[in-house]
Design a protein around this motif. Structure first.
Motif, PDB file in Angstrom:
ATOM      1  N   PRO A  19      67.024  72.389  72.155  1.00  0.00           N
ATOM      2  CA  PRO A  19      67.331  73.653  72.826  1.00  0.00           C
ATOM      3  C   PRO A  19      68.735  74.141  72.471  1.00  0.00           C
ATOM      4  CG  PRO A  19      66.291  72.127  74.354  1.00  0.00           C
ATOM      5  CD  PRO A  19      66.579  71.354  73.105  1.00  0.00           C
ATOM      6  N   ALA A  20      68.885  75.440  72.305  1.00  0.00           N
ATOM      7  CA  ALA A  20      70.161  76.011  71.867  1.00  0.00           C
ATOM      8  C   ALA A  20      71.299  75.640  72.800  1.00  0.00           C
ATOM      9  CB  ALA A  20      70.029  77.539  71.766  1.00  0.00           C
ATOM     10  N   ARG A  21      71.016  75.555  74.098  1.00  0.00           N
ATOM     11  CA  ARG A  21      72.094  75.280  75.067  1.00  0.00           C
ATOM     12  C   ARG A  21      72.738  73.915  74.815  1.00  0.00           C
ATOM     13  NH1 ARG A  21      67.478  73.714  77.695  1.00  0.00           N
ATOM     14  NH2 ARG A  21      67.619  71.763  78.912  1.00  0.00           N
ATOM     15  N   LEU A  22      71.975  72.974  74.258  1.00  0.00           N
ATOM     16  CA  LEU A  22      72.498  71.630  74.045  1.00  0.00           C
ATOM     17  C   LEU A  22      73.428  71.556  72.851  1.00  0.00           C
ATOM     18  CD1 LEU A  22      69.350  69.431  74.815  1.00  0.00           C
ATOM     19  CD2 LEU A  22      71.149  70.241  76.359  1.00  0.00           C
ATOM     20  N   CYS A  23      73.515  72.627  72.075  1.00  0.00           N
ATOM     21  CA  CYS A  23      74.423  72.674  70.926  1.00  0.00           C
ATOM     22  C   CYS A  23      75.664  73.517  71.205  1.00  0.00           C
ATOM     23  CB  CYS A  23      73.698  73.243  69.702  1.00  0.00           C
ATOM     24  SG  CYS A  23      72.343  72.196  69.105  1.00  0.00           S
ATOM     25  N   LEU A  54      76.638  73.356  63.681  1.00  0.00           N
ATOM     26  CA  LEU A  54      75.572  73.548  64.658  1.00  0.00           C
ATOM     27  C   LEU A  54      75.228  75.023  64.763  1.00  0.00           C
ATOM     28  CD1 LEU A  54      76.737  71.130  67.493  1.00  0.00           C
ATOM     29  CD2 LEU A  54      74.969  70.739  65.753  1.00  0.00           C
ATOM     30  N   ASP A  55      73.948  75.308  64.733  1.00  0.00           N
ATOM     31  CA  ASP A  55      73.468  76.682  64.817  1.00  0.00           C
ATOM     32  C   ASP A  55      73.299  77.042  66.291  1.00  0.00           C
ATOM     33  OD1 ASP A  55      70.440  78.429  63.728  1.00  0.00           O
ATOM     34  OD2 ASP A  55      72.292  79.133  64.664  1.00  0.00           O
ATOM     35  N   PRO A  56      74.144  77.934  66.872  1.00  0.00           N
ATOM     36  CA  PRO A  56      74.016  78.266  68.292  1.00  0.00           C
ATOM     37  C   PRO A  56      72.727  78.999  68.613  1.00  0.00           C
ATOM     38  CG  PRO A  56      75.569  79.743  67.227  1.00  0.00           C
ATOM     39  CD  PRO A  56      75.219  78.676  66.223  1.00  0.00           C
ATOM     40  N   TRP A 116      70.549  62.735  66.646  1.00  0.00           N
ATOM     41  CA  TRP A 116      70.696  62.199  65.290  1.00  0.00           C
ATOM     42  C   TRP A 116      70.086  63.151  64.262  1.00  0.00           C
ATOM     43  CZ3 TRP A 116      74.230  59.156  64.039  1.00  0.00           C
ATOM     44  CH2 TRP A 116      74.586  58.033  64.806  1.00  0.00           C
ATOM     45  N   ARG A 117      68.990  63.781  64.625  1.00  0.00           N
ATOM     46  CA  ARG A 117      68.340  64.719  63.699  1.00  0.00           C
ATOM     47  C   ARG A 117      69.266  65.899  63.393  1.00  0.00           C
ATOM     48  NH1 ARG A 117      63.882  64.417  65.994  1.00  0.00           N
ATOM     49  NH2 ARG A 117      64.021  66.214  67.397  1.00  0.00           N
ATOM     50  N   CYS A 118      70.011  66.337  64.427  1.00  0.00           N
ATOM     51  CA  CYS A 118      70.970  67.433  64.204  1.00  0.00           C
ATOM     52  C   CYS A 118      72.024  67.028  63.170  1.00  0.00           C
ATOM     53  CB  CYS A 118      71.650  67.800  65.510  1.00  0.00           C
ATOM     54  SG  CYS A 118      70.584  68.651  66.696  1.00  0.00           S
ATOM     55  N   HIS A 119      72.478  65.774  63.251  1.00  0.00           N
ATOM     56  CA  HIS A 119      73.469  65.304  62.288  1.00  0.00           C
ATOM     57  C   HIS A 119      72.854  65.187  60.890  1.00  0.00           C
ATOM     58  CE1 HIS A 119      76.963  64.509  64.800  1.00  0.00           C
ATOM     59  NE2 HIS A 119      76.149  64.039  65.738  1.00  0.00           N
ATOM     60  N   ALA A 120      71.640  64.688  60.812  1.00  0.00           N
ATOM     61  CA  ALA A 120      70.997  64.486  59.513  1.00  0.00           C
ATOM     62  C   ALA A 120      70.736  65.817  58.815  1.00  0.00           C
ATOM     63  CB  ALA A 120      69.695  63.719  59.687  1.00  0.00           C
ATOM     64  N   LEU A 121      70.281  66.807  59.608  1.00  0.00           N
ATOM     65  CA  LEU A 121      69.965  68.120  59.031  1.00  0.00           C
ATOM     66  C   LEU A 121      71.184  69.024  58.949  1.00  0.00           C
ATOM     67  CD1 LEU A 121      66.576  68.777  60.866  1.00  0.00           C
ATOM     68  CD2 LEU A 121      66.930  67.937  58.536  1.00  0.00           C
ATOM     69  N   ARG A 122      72.289  68.562  59.593  1.00  0.00           N
ATOM     70  CA  ARG A 122      73.539  69.316  59.613  1.00  0.00           C
ATOM     71  C   ARG A 122      73.370  70.714  60.207  1.00  0.00           C
ATOM     72  NH1 ARG A 122      77.351  66.756  56.668  1.00  0.00           N
ATOM     73  NH2 ARG A 122      78.601  68.630  56.313  1.00  0.00           N
ATOM     74  N   LYS A 123      72.520  70.778  61.237  1.00  0.00           N
ATOM     75  CA  LYS A 123      72.368  72.019  61.992  1.00  0.00           C
ATOM     76  C   LYS A 123      71.666  71.684  63.304  1.00  0.00           C
ATOM     77  CE  LYS A 123      68.029  73.370  59.726  1.00  0.00           C
ATOM     78  NZ  LYS A 123      67.330  74.456  59.000  1.00  0.00           N
ATOM     79  N   GLY A 124      71.708  72.642  64.223  1.00  0.00           N
ATOM     80  CA  GLY A 124      71.192  72.382  65.563  1.00  0.00           C
ATOM     81  C   GLY A 124      69.733  72.717  65.741  1.00  0.00           C
ATOM     82  N   SER A 125      68.927  72.518  64.722  1.00  0.00           N
ATOM     83  CA  SER A 125      67.505  72.811  64.860  1.00  0.00           C
ATOM     84  C   SER A 125      66.802  71.654  65.558  1.00  0.00           C
ATOM     85  CB  SER A 125      66.872  73.045  63.480  1.00  0.00           C
ATOM     86  OG  SER A 125      67.023  71.903  62.674  1.00  0.00           O
ATOM     87  N   GLY A 126      65.714  71.975  66.262  1.00  0.00           N
ATOM     88  CA  GLY A 126      64.903  70.948  66.899  1.00  0.00           C
ATOM     89  C   GLY A 126      65.330  70.592  68.302  1.00  0.00           C
ATOM     90  N   ARG A 172      68.694  65.397  80.876  1.00  0.00           N
ATOM     91  CA  ARG A 172      68.230  66.460  79.975  1.00  0.00           C
ATOM     92  C   ARG A 172      69.307  67.490  79.675  1.00  0.00           C
ATOM     93  NH1 ARG A 172      62.832  67.914  83.410  1.00  0.00           N
ATOM     94  NH2 ARG A 172      61.817  65.864  83.310  1.00  0.00           N
ATOM     95  N   GLU A 173      70.319  67.562  80.525  1.00  0.00           N
ATOM     96  CA  GLU A 173      71.359  68.583  80.373  1.00  0.00           C
ATOM     97  C   GLU A 173      72.582  68.082  79.633  1.00  0.00           C
ATOM     98  OE1 GLU A 173      70.516  71.531  81.087  1.00  0.00           O
ATOM     99  OE2 GLU A 173      68.648  70.946  82.100  1.00  0.00           O
ATOM    100  N   LEU A 174      72.601  66.813  79.240  1.00  0.00           N
ATOM    101  CA  LEU A 174      73.725  66.286  78.460  1.00  0.00           C
ATOM    102  C   LEU A 174      73.606  66.777  77.016  1.00  0.00           C
ATOM    103  CD1 LEU A 174      73.834  62.665  79.890  1.00  0.00           C
ATOM    104  CD2 LEU A 174      75.464  64.517  80.328  1.00  0.00           C
ATOM    105  N   ARG A 175      74.701  67.258  76.464  1.00  0.00           N
ATOM    106  CA  ARG A 175      74.689  67.905  75.158  1.00  0.00           C
ATOM    107  C   ARG A 175      75.063  66.893  74.072  1.00  0.00           C
ATOM    108  NH1 ARG A 175      76.966  73.966  76.910  1.00  0.00           N
ATOM    109  NH2 ARG A 175      75.549  74.138  78.709  1.00  0.00           N
ATOM    110  N   LEU A 176      74.127  66.016  73.786  1.00  0.00           N
ATOM    111  CA  LEU A 176      74.371  64.916  72.858  1.00  0.00           C
ATOM    112  C   LEU A 176      74.697  65.371  71.440  1.00  0.00           C
ATOM    113  CD1 LEU A 176      71.650  62.358  74.017  1.00  0.00           C
ATOM    114  CD2 LEU A 176      73.964  62.721  74.886  1.00  0.00           C
ATOM    115  N   PRO A 177      74.132  66.491  70.940  1.00  0.00           N
ATOM    116  CA  PRO A 177      74.490  66.925  69.584  1.00  0.00           C
ATOM    117  C   PRO A 177      75.979  67.231  69.408  1.00  0.00           C
ATOM    118  CG  PRO A 177      72.452  67.992  70.271  1.00  0.00           C
ATOM    119  CD  PRO A 177      73.007  67.295  71.484  1.00  0.00           C
ATOM    120  N   LEU A 178      76.715  67.404  70.504  1.00  0.00           N
ATOM    121  CA  LEU A 178      78.150  67.679  70.405  1.00  0.00           C
ATOM    122  C   LEU A 178      78.952  66.423  70.070  1.00  0.00           C
ATOM    123  CD1 LEU A 178      78.657  70.045  73.484  1.00  0.00           C
ATOM    124  CD2 LEU A 178      78.306  70.688  71.084  1.00  0.00           C
TER     125      LEU A 178
END
Length: 289
Positions: free
Chosen positions: A265-269, A284-286, A253-263, A219-225
């Motif tokens: 937790p902020a820490r993962l971005c 990515l939106d911090p 994948w959703r972060c990449h599609a939407l081109r922002k870090g929504s959806g 759960r703590e791996l920051r995959l959106p990065l």
């Protein structure tokens, strides 16, 4: 009539300590014997010294007339002798091979001052090879200061630490705690690989499936990065061991599609100190939820 005066005067402490040190593991005048460790090594001591210095020994040595040696099979002789040295002299001789075990014994015997001495020694002698074991002990025994010191050490040389045996032996809760840090000096792709190797070792040791043992750390791996190509390779590899929940990969994948870090937790971005820059990081939106 002259008033009576009184005072407590102190002789030379070093001479007193040296005299007591001469009694360490000395069979002369000893009235209790311990048989210690797998080697069944005999250690000689004096009931009155142990009982007055340590409540745990006070209970162990009662009743006073108890005969025969006391067997302590689960402690190394060198560790037990360090505890005895402290009880006799209020000093302890430590080295990096026994310090963590002496810390364990100090907690078991309720010797807070010895515990503090062990913590100070461990902090001063931390190494890449031992820092994870020290962190695990610090968490187990509630040594907050040592926990913080170990985490700061890990943050300074993360890439080397994740390749150690100690890292492989961390509990899932302690590993997750490490992975929450923003200051780890390693890229996320390397962290994913380190967690995968840890999970396979833990799975074999605990005889539990990889997804089960890795639930907390994953759960703590920051995959959106990760870049899209890296995420695609990770998704393909993940089909073999299911280390990472499918929903976590889908969220990345959703972060990449939407081109922002929504959806997610902020820490993962949030990039860590050692995260290699990727083009999409600026999107990515911090402050995303």
């Amino acid at each position: 009539m002259a008033r009576a005066c009184s005072a407590r005067l102190h002789g030379e402490a070093a001479a007193f300590s040296a005299a007591l040190r001469s009694l360490l593991n000395n069979p002369q005048f000893s009235d209790v014997t311990f048989v210690v460790g797998r080697e069944k090594r005999e250690v000689f001591a004096h009931r009155c010294v142990l009982a007055c210095r340590c409540q745990a020994f006070q209970g162990m040595l009662s009743p006073a007339g108890r005969q025969g040696p006391l067997v302590l099979g689960n402690v190394q002789p060198e560790v037990f002798l360090a505890v005895i040295e402290f009880l006799y002299t209020n000093c302890v001789t430590l080295n990096s091979h026994i310090a963590l075990e002496v810390l364990t014994s100090s907690v078991e015997y309720g010797l807070q001052e010895l515990c503090k001495l062990c913590v100070e020694f461990i902090k001063e002698t931390l190494s890449v090879e031992q820092v994870c074991e020290a962190l695990q002990a610090a968490v187990t025994y509630g040594q907050v200061d040592l926990q913080q010191h170990c985490l700061a050490f890990i943050e300074g040389c993360t890439a080397a630490v994740v390749r150690t045996r100690g890292f492989q032996e961390l509990s899932d809760a302690v590993l997750a705690r490490v992975l929450r840090s923003d200051r780890l000096a390693v890229d996320e792709l390397e962290l994913v690989q380190a967690v995968r190797e840890w999970a396979h070792v833990s799975s074999a040791v605990l005889e539990r499936p990889v997804p089960e043992v890795a639930a907390l750390p994953a759960r703590e791996l920051r995959l959106p990065l990760l870049a899209p190509s890296e995420l695609a390779a990770l998704e393909s590899h993940n089909q073999r061991d299911l280390l990472i929940p499918a929903e976590s990969i889908a969220a990345a994948w959703r972060c990449h599609a939407l081109r922002k870090g929504s959806g997610v937790p902020a820490r993962l971005c949030r990039p860590r100190r050692g995260t290699r820059p990727r083009e999409h990081h600026r999107l990515l939106d911090p402050h995303g939820k």
